[in-house]
Design an enzyme around this catalytic site. Structure first.
Site, PDB file in Angstrom:
ATOM      1  N   ALA A  16       5.768   2.314   4.186  1.00  0.00           N
ATOM      2  CA  ALA A  16       5.787   3.758   4.354  1.00  0.00           C
ATOM      3  C   ALA A  16       6.081   4.973   3.349  1.00  0.00           C
ATOM      4  CB  ALA A  16       7.692   4.062   4.116  1.00  0.00           C
ATOM      5  N   ARG A  64      -2.026  11.211  -2.705  1.00  0.00           N
ATOM      6  CA  ARG A  64      -3.753  11.019  -3.861  1.00  0.00           C
ATOM      7  C   ARG A  64      -4.361  10.503  -3.605  1.00  0.00           C
ATOM      8  NH1 ARG A  64      -0.548   7.423  -8.745  1.00  0.00           N
ATOM      9  NH2 ARG A  64       0.714   6.797  -6.584  1.00  0.00           N
ATOM     10  N   GLY A  90      13.080   5.305  -2.718  1.00  0.00           N
ATOM     11  CA  GLY A  90      12.690   3.807  -3.291  1.00  0.00           C
ATOM     12  C   GLY A  90      12.542   3.278  -2.506  1.00  0.00           C
ATOM     13  N   GLY A 136       5.904  -1.540 -13.976  1.00  0.00           N
ATOM     14  CA  GLY A 136       7.514  -2.440 -14.541  1.00  0.00           C
ATOM     15  C   GLY A 136       6.938  -3.080 -15.150  1.00  0.00           C
ATOM     16  N   GLU A 144      10.849   0.131 -15.344  1.00  0.00           N
ATOM     17  CA  GLU A 144      10.344   0.459 -14.674  1.00  0.00           C
ATOM     18  C   GLU A 144       9.492   1.565 -16.498  1.00  0.00           C
ATOM     19  OE1 GLU A 144       8.887   0.714 -11.548  1.00  0.00           O
ATOM     20  OE2 GLU A 144      10.363  -0.568 -11.748  1.00  0.00           O
ATOM     21  N   ARG A 177     -26.921  -3.179  16.680  1.00  0.00           N
ATOM     22  CA  ARG A 177     -25.267  -2.850  17.108  1.00  0.00           C
ATOM     23  C   ARG A 177     -24.412  -4.241  17.883  1.00  0.00           C
ATOM     24  NH1 ARG A 177     -27.406   1.826  19.325  1.00  0.00           N
ATOM     25  NH2 ARG A 177     -25.295   2.857  20.026  1.00  0.00           N
ATOM     26  N   ASN A 223     -32.323   4.164  28.805  1.00  0.00           N
ATOM     27  CA  ASN A 223     -30.680   3.433  28.826  1.00  0.00           C
ATOM     28  C   ASN A 223     -29.815   3.854  29.653  1.00  0.00           C
ATOM     29  OD1 ASN A 223     -30.194   3.621  26.461  1.00  0.00           O
ATOM     30  ND2 ASN A 223     -28.388   2.332  26.120  1.00  0.00           N
TER      31      ASN A 223
END
Ligand code: UD1
Ligand code: CA
Length: 456
Positions: free
Chosen positions: A13, A18, A88, A149, A164, A325, A378
């Site tokens: 979630a 950052r 949390g 923690g 923590e 490819r 092609n």
């Protein structure tokens, strides 16, 4: 004894602020696979030997439709839950309350931004549950524990609490044994226990880590299983994404070498998570494998190749400087040389395109020889068309084969031809003006020009 059924809850979630990205963090890739995909594969492998596959619940944030789609694509049986507000890790797990309450058996919580955990580690967590622990936390000795923690253990090594970083005392901060975030439960009424977690802490969040102290107060047993720090690297920013990639690549290279491939400069070869490499394969420096590549036994890949979505048959040679490819299927002993690009073309055993060619959309028969500078034309600006070349055909240098076109088995194409019509088997097709020669012309020209220059 049969193992109790396993439910895996994957937390995905987080917004991943950052990463500075429009893409949700867990969709950023390691070795060509989103981090979420790595964790879903781990979950798929964690049901246990011979046991039923684990149930899977994935917790995503609101509006993360692309994350939901990725879950559905890779793990159609997974249930997806939305955590509406980031309150949390305990709150995140409880977003999947319905799945947890309905489940009797073990529950393991994984983070979708921690992509490097190995199946064996999950097996060790389950073994600790089977040995009598109710809560087992995956811990590691951190080189720099700041931010993590801390695992606070009793003298007998059992786990007493997780503190923590922001809530830790000076002495507790000295502890180097840290929480990876991965935790396994064998607790009846787990949803109820997690529901008792409060948010009276420095961040005002519901910490999953508080489950340890609550379980202990209930008379349950908590333990730590340790793993190397590399394995539990969590990705918050792009430098950690690169670090995760480096760890994954190092593992993958070791696996290829262990399975019988020679990597001359392993640190310069880049694999995808799904690359398959056979025995007695030699890979020279600077080779990149995108997703979907199979390299069969005895292949040699020379330096500086870019390869994706390709099957390279037994004993084939590729490169240097070749590009394969998606849909390039090379039969046994095919040779693809420098500056050759192959896309969506299957090549029969022993076919060769040794220099400077584009082969796109079509087929090349066994032992056919494609000369330098050959182009499969092609694309007409709207549609793609196929070029089909029969067994043993010889395409002279600098030929343009304008698709759709078929060259029969054993046919010869004269160098420099632009072939727009089908060529029958064993015929010669030539498409160029005939050569003209003017005797003495060059000598006369030189004399004339030298005179003109001397006059000024
Ligand atoms: C967490 C652990 C910490 C551990 C560290 C390891 C807690 C309280 N702390 O801290 O002990 O050392 O991981 O990296 O569990 N998430 C949600 N919803 C939320 C909050 C978090 O889905 O409401 C997800 C995040 O996306 C992330 C994971 O849970 O994948 C961990 O959350 P994060 O806030 O990064 O926890 P840390 O502070 O790193
Ligand atoms: Ca984190």
């Amino acid at each position: 004894m049969t193992e109790p059924k396993l439910l895996i809850v994957v937390l995905a979630a987080g917004k991943g602020t950052r990463m500075k990205s429009d893409l949700p963090k867990v969709l950023h890739q390691v070795a060509g696979v989103p981090m979420l995909g790595h964790v879903l594969s781990l979950a798929a492998s964690a049901g246990g030997e011979g046991a039923a596959a684990a149930d899977l619940a994935v917790v995503i944030g609101p509006g993360m439709d692309d994350v939901r789609a990725e879950v559905t694509r890779r793990a159609p049986h997974a249930r997806v839950f939305v955590q509406h507000e980031q309150r949390g890790t305990a709150d995140a797990v409880l977003a999947a309350r319905e799945a947890i309450a309905a489940h009797t058996g073990d529950v393991i919580v994984l983070y979708a931004d921690t992509p490097l955990i190995e199946p064996d580690t999950i097996a060790r967590l389950r073994a600790a549950l089977a040995a009598g622990s109710n809560v087992v936390v995956l811990g590691f000795d951190a080189v720099d524990p700041a931010g993590y923690g801390r695992l606070l253990c009793d003298a007998d090594g059992s786990l007493a609490a997780i503190r923590e970083d922001k809530d830790a005392s000076g002495a507790e901060r000295e502890v180097r044994l840290c929480n990876s975030g991965v935790v396994a439960f064998r607790v009846s009424g787990l949803a109820g226990l997690l529901g008792r977690i409060g948010n009276a802490n420095a961040k005002g969040e519901y910490y999953l880590t508080d489950a340890v102290e609550i379980a202990r107060a209930d008379g349950l047993r908590a333990a730590v299983v340790k793993c190397p720090e590399d394995e539990v690297l969590g990705v918050n920013a792009r430098d950690q994404l690169a670090a995760a990639e480096a760890i994954f690549q190092a593992r993958r290279r070791r696996a290829a070498m262990r399975d019988g491939a020679t990597l001359i400069a392993p640190e310069t070869v880049w694999f995808s998570a799904d690359t398959v490499v056979g025995r007695d394969v030699v890979i020279e420096p600077n080779v990149f494998f995108g997703p979907g590549v199979v390299v069969e036994d005895g292949v040699r890949i020379n330096a500086n190749c870019h390869i994706e979505g390709a099957v390279i048959g037994r004993g084939a040679r590729v490169g240097p400087f070749a590009r394969l490819r998606p849909g390039a299927t090379l039969g046994a002993d095919v040779h693809i040389g420098n500056f050759v690009e192959v896309k969506n073309v299957s090549m029969g055993a022993g076919a060769k395109a040794n220099h400077l060619a584009y082969l796109g959309d079509g087929s090349v028969g066994a032992k056919a020889n494609i000369g330098a500078g050959t182009i499969f034309c092609n694309y007409d600006g709207f549609l793609k068309h196929r070029t089909e070349i029969g067994d043993g055909a010889f395409v002279g240098s600098n030929s343009a084969l304008v698709a759709p076109v078929k060259i029969g088995a054993g046919a010869y194409i004269g160098s420099g031809s632009v072939i727009t019509k089908n060529v029958s088997a064993d015929a010669l097709a030539l498409e160029r003006s005939s050569q003209e020669e003017r005797e003495g012309w060059a000598a006369k020209f030189r004399t004339m020009m030298a005179r003109r220059k001397a006059k000024g």
